[in-house]
Design a protein around this motif. Structure first.
Motif, PDB file in Angstrom:
ATOM      1  N   SER A 164      35.906 -84.417 -42.701  1.00  0.00           N
ATOM      2  CA  SER A 164      36.511 -85.021 -43.894  1.00  0.00           C
ATOM      3  C   SER A 164      35.497 -85.922 -44.593  1.00  0.00           C
ATOM      4  CB  SER A 164      37.758 -85.825 -43.496  1.00  0.00           C
ATOM      5  OG  SER A 164      38.725 -85.012 -42.893  1.00  0.00           O
ATOM      6  N   PRO A 165      34.416 -85.335 -45.154  1.00  0.00           N
ATOM      7  CA  PRO A 165      33.351 -86.155 -45.734  1.00  0.00           C
ATOM      8  C   PRO A 165      33.759 -86.914 -46.985  1.00  0.00           C
ATOM      9  CG  PRO A 165      33.008 -83.844 -46.269  1.00  0.00           C
ATOM     10  CD  PRO A 165      34.133 -83.892 -45.276  1.00  0.00           C
ATOM     11  N   LEU A 166      34.888 -86.551 -47.598  1.00  0.00           N
ATOM     12  CA  LEU A 166      35.339 -87.244 -48.807  1.00  0.00           C
ATOM     13  C   LEU A 166      36.101 -88.530 -48.479  1.00  0.00           C
ATOM     14  CD1 LEU A 166      36.511 -84.142 -50.881  1.00  0.00           C
ATOM     15  CD2 LEU A 166      34.289 -85.248 -50.875  1.00  0.00           C
ATOM     16  N   LEU A 167      36.240 -88.820 -47.195  1.00  0.00           N
ATOM     17  CA  LEU A 167      36.865 -90.065 -46.751  1.00  0.00           C
ATOM     18  C   LEU A 167      35.963 -91.247 -47.087  1.00  0.00           C
ATOM     19  CD1 LEU A 167      39.096 -91.499 -44.979  1.00  0.00           C
ATOM     20  CD2 LEU A 167      37.544 -91.119 -43.045  1.00  0.00           C
ATOM     21  N   SER A 225      49.653 -92.731 -45.487  1.00  0.00           N
ATOM     22  CA  SER A 225      48.668 -93.380 -46.350  1.00  0.00           C
ATOM     23  C   SER A 225      48.126 -92.316 -47.292  1.00  0.00           C
ATOM     24  CB  SER A 225      47.538 -93.992 -45.521  1.00  0.00           C
ATOM     25  OG  SER A 225      46.629 -94.693 -46.355  1.00  0.00           O
ATOM     26  N   LEU A 226      48.361 -92.498 -48.571  1.00  0.00           N
ATOM     27  CA  LEU A 226      48.041 -91.473 -49.556  1.00  0.00           C
ATOM     28  C   LEU A 226      46.562 -91.519 -49.943  1.00  0.00           C
ATOM     29  CD1 LEU A 226      49.487 -89.246 -51.178  1.00  0.00           C
ATOM     30  CD2 LEU A 226      49.754 -90.899 -53.037  1.00  0.00           C
ATOM     31  N   MET A 227      45.924 -90.351 -49.956  1.00  0.00           N
ATOM     32  CA  MET A 227      44.545 -90.202 -50.419  1.00  0.00           C
ATOM     33  C   MET A 227      44.521 -89.309 -51.654  1.00  0.00           C
ATOM     34  SD  MET A 227      42.369 -89.869 -46.830  1.00  0.00           S
ATOM     35  CE  MET A 227      40.871 -89.360 -47.713  1.00  0.00           C
ATOM     36  N   PRO A 228      43.440 -89.331 -52.442  1.00  0.00           N
ATOM     37  CA  PRO A 228      43.374 -88.514 -53.657  1.00  0.00           C
ATOM     38  C   PRO A 228      43.556 -87.032 -53.369  1.00  0.00           C
ATOM     39  CG  PRO A 228      41.603 -90.124 -53.643  1.00  0.00           C
ATOM     40  CD  PRO A 228      42.251 -90.185 -52.287  1.00  0.00           C
ATOM     41  N   GLU A 229      44.111 -86.294 -54.327  1.00  0.00           N
ATOM     42  CA  GLU A 229      44.419 -84.883 -54.136  1.00  0.00           C
ATOM     43  C   GLU A 229      43.180 -84.056 -53.808  1.00  0.00           C
ATOM     44  OE1 GLU A 229      46.876 -81.282 -56.410  1.00  0.00           O
ATOM     45  OE2 GLU A 229      46.501 -83.186 -57.437  1.00  0.00           O
ATOM     46  N   TYR A 230      42.014 -84.449 -54.341  1.00  0.00           N
ATOM     47  CA  TYR A 230      40.806 -83.657 -54.094  1.00  0.00           C
ATOM     48  C   TYR A 230      40.335 -83.716 -52.637  1.00  0.00           C
ATOM     49  CZ  TYR A 230      38.251 -88.120 -54.524  1.00  0.00           C
ATOM     50  OH  TYR A 230      37.801 -89.406 -54.359  1.00  0.00           O
ATOM     51  N   THR A 231      40.911 -84.605 -51.836  1.00  0.00           N
ATOM     52  CA  THR A 231      40.502 -84.706 -50.428  1.00  0.00           C
ATOM     53  C   THR A 231      41.238 -83.734 -49.519  1.00  0.00           C
ATOM     54  OG1 THR A 231      42.111 -86.456 -49.916  1.00  0.00           O
ATOM     55  CG2 THR A 231      39.957 -87.156 -50.745  1.00  0.00           C
ATOM     56  N   ASP A 232      41.939 -82.755 -50.093  1.00  0.00           N
ATOM     57  CA  ASP A 232      42.678 -81.794 -49.267  1.00  0.00           C
ATOM     58  C   ASP A 232      41.776 -80.680 -48.735  1.00  0.00           C
ATOM     59  OD1 ASP A 232      42.140 -80.295 -51.514  1.00  0.00           O
ATOM     60  OD2 ASP A 232      44.187 -79.552 -51.792  1.00  0.00           O
ATOM     61  N   VAL A 233      40.482 -80.733 -49.025  1.00  0.00           N
ATOM     62  CA  VAL A 233      39.577 -79.646 -48.662  1.00  0.00           C
ATOM     63  C   VAL A 233      39.394 -79.530 -47.152  1.00  0.00           C
ATOM     64  CG1 VAL A 233      37.502 -81.097 -48.849  1.00  0.00           C
ATOM     65  CG2 VAL A 233      37.318 -78.629 -49.175  1.00  0.00           C
ATOM     66  N   GLU A 234      39.340 -78.292 -46.655  1.00  0.00           N
ATOM     67  CA  GLU A 234      39.076 -78.003 -45.243  1.00  0.00           C
ATOM     68  C   GLU A 234      37.683 -77.395 -45.136  1.00  0.00           C
ATOM     69  OE1 GLU A 234      40.979 -78.399 -42.538  1.00  0.00           O
ATOM     70  OE2 GLU A 234      42.949 -78.864 -43.367  1.00  0.00           O
ATOM     71  N   LEU A 235      36.913 -77.785 -44.132  1.00  0.00           N
ATOM     72  CA  LEU A 235      35.554 -77.255 -43.974  1.00  0.00           C
ATOM     73  C   LEU A 235      35.501 -76.241 -42.834  1.00  0.00           C
ATOM     74  CD1 LEU A 235      33.295 -80.383 -44.523  1.00  0.00           C
ATOM     75  CD2 LEU A 235      33.745 -78.516 -46.074  1.00  0.00           C
TER      76      LEU A 235
END
Length: 386
Positions: free
Chosen positions: A109-112, A195-205
């Motif tokens: 989760s690098p967008l964290l 805890s809500l995070m931005p929608e763009y952080t839903d990415v899976e690697l």
């Protein structure tokens, strides 16, 4: 009570081999989640659990404070191993206080960011939840395999702006206490909060396509732009930035350098935006002079070593009536360190020296020297400051 961040990283990924240390936006993937945890003031310790010596060496090379490596049992690092198994292994070995907060962070989760983790900790503490997980709000319509709608009435289809949506687990982090994890053998338990995070952080690697999409999102939303002042001067190094740092010689002994035409267009775009341009290099050759003339740079300083690059930049600033904070610079090696640390906006190629990559606030580009790093810097970073 203390707060511990726990990041499990095994070496046996099948879809993308050793993906936890694969380069992501110029850094090993795990770097970004460790950075987020380290920068969260309320986190006291950051533990990386790995079974792989190469991953351990990479983590140690970052030089972060608060970080330690836990050597997980190889039995808990198999494809079939659960994340809970390595968590419980660590808790058994460490003997922590029952009420210590424990944050599981997924390295994929690098967008964290530290902001996200701080928000999650506040939700956990202020609302007295037993555990908390990170989610994104999805306004997509879901169905099951039987053709039954899950989260909306298809006969009364809502407009997106009127649709409440569904909270979807994004896998970035989970917060609980040591005692409850032991009792329930699970990362989540009891009264669970979101805890809500931005929608763009839903990415899976999981696949290469995911990787490319995530890098695009990282550059768009999270690449730091350090300078708060208007950029009025752009400076570039030559070897390792405008070239691939290779040394080429003809049969007659003439030195050759390979330049990228995309960088040439970048200099034109920068100049047309009203920003002055310069090249400062430790080399002193006619070849570089000809390239500088081709690029139509406003200033060329050659033979500048050690502190000479900063002195040259300050001399240009004096002539232009600007401050060093108004300067953007791309460099890659130790003789660029002083100038990179002084300017308002600094960047480096992905293959820059490790000491350069560790300069606070520096932007690490995805391209290597000679691959068009100036063009990338202009399009992805500099244009946003102009």
């Amino acid at each position: 009570m203390k707060t511990i961040a726990f990041i499990p990283v095994r070496g046996g990924s099948k879809s993308i081999p050793l993906k936890n240390i694969k380069q992501f936006c110029g850094r090993p993937l795990v770097y970004w989640t460790i950075k987020a945890a380290v920068e969260t003031n309320t986190i006291n310790e950051v533990v990386i659990a790995t079974d792989h010596e190469q991953i351990e060496a990479v983590v140690n090379s970052f030089g972060f404070n608060k970080v330690s490596v836990f050597k997980r049992n190889s039995n808990n690092a198999q494809d079939s191993s659960s994340t809970e198994s390595v968590i419980l292994e660590y808790l058994e070995a460490r003997k922590l206080e029952e009420n210590d907060a424990f944050i599981l962070i997924q390295a994929t989760s690098p967008l964290l960011t530290a902001k996200d983790l701080g928000a999650g900790i506040r939700v956990f503490e202020e609302h007295k939840y037993d555990s908390v997980l990170s989610c994104v709000l999805s306004k997509r319509f879901f169905w099951n395999i039987k053709g039954d709608p899950i989260n909306y009435d298809p006969y009364n289809r809502p407009r997106r702006q009127d649709f409440e949506g569904t909270y979807m687990e994004n896998g970035a982090f989970y917060i609980n206490t040591v005692g409850q994890i032991k009792d329930y053998q699970n990362r989540l338990s009891g009264n669970i909060g979101i805890s809500l995070m931005p929608e763009y952080t839903d990415v899976e690697l999981d696949e290469e396509d995911d990787w490319q999409r995530a890098e695009i999102l990282m550059k768009k939303y999270l690449f730091p732009v350090r300078s708060q002042k208007e950029i009025k001067l752009f400076i570039s190094d030559i070897d390792g930035v405008l070239t691939d740092a290779g040394m080429y010689y003809s049969e007659n002994g003439d030195e050759l350098k390979k330049f990228n035409t995309h960088d040439g267009m970048a200099f034109q775009l920068i100049r047309e935006s009203g920003v002055k341009t310069a090249i400062i290099t430790s080399e002193n050759t006619e070849l570089v002079k000809r390239r500088a003339n081709k690029l139509k740079v406003d200033y060329l300083y050659q033979g500048k070593r050690d502190g000479g690059k900063l002195s040259a930049a300050l001399e240009i600033c004096k002539k232009e009536g600007i401050e060093i904070d108004n300067v953007a610079y791309i460099g890659d090696d130790i003789n660029c360190l002083e100038l990179l640390s002084a300017v308002g906006l600094s960047a480096c190629p992905s293959n820059a020296l490790e000491k350069i990559k560790n300069i606070p606030g520096i932007i690490q580009l995805s391209k290597k020297g000679g691959e068009g790093v100036v063009r990338e810097f202009y399009e992805e970073i500099l244009v946003k400051t102009l």
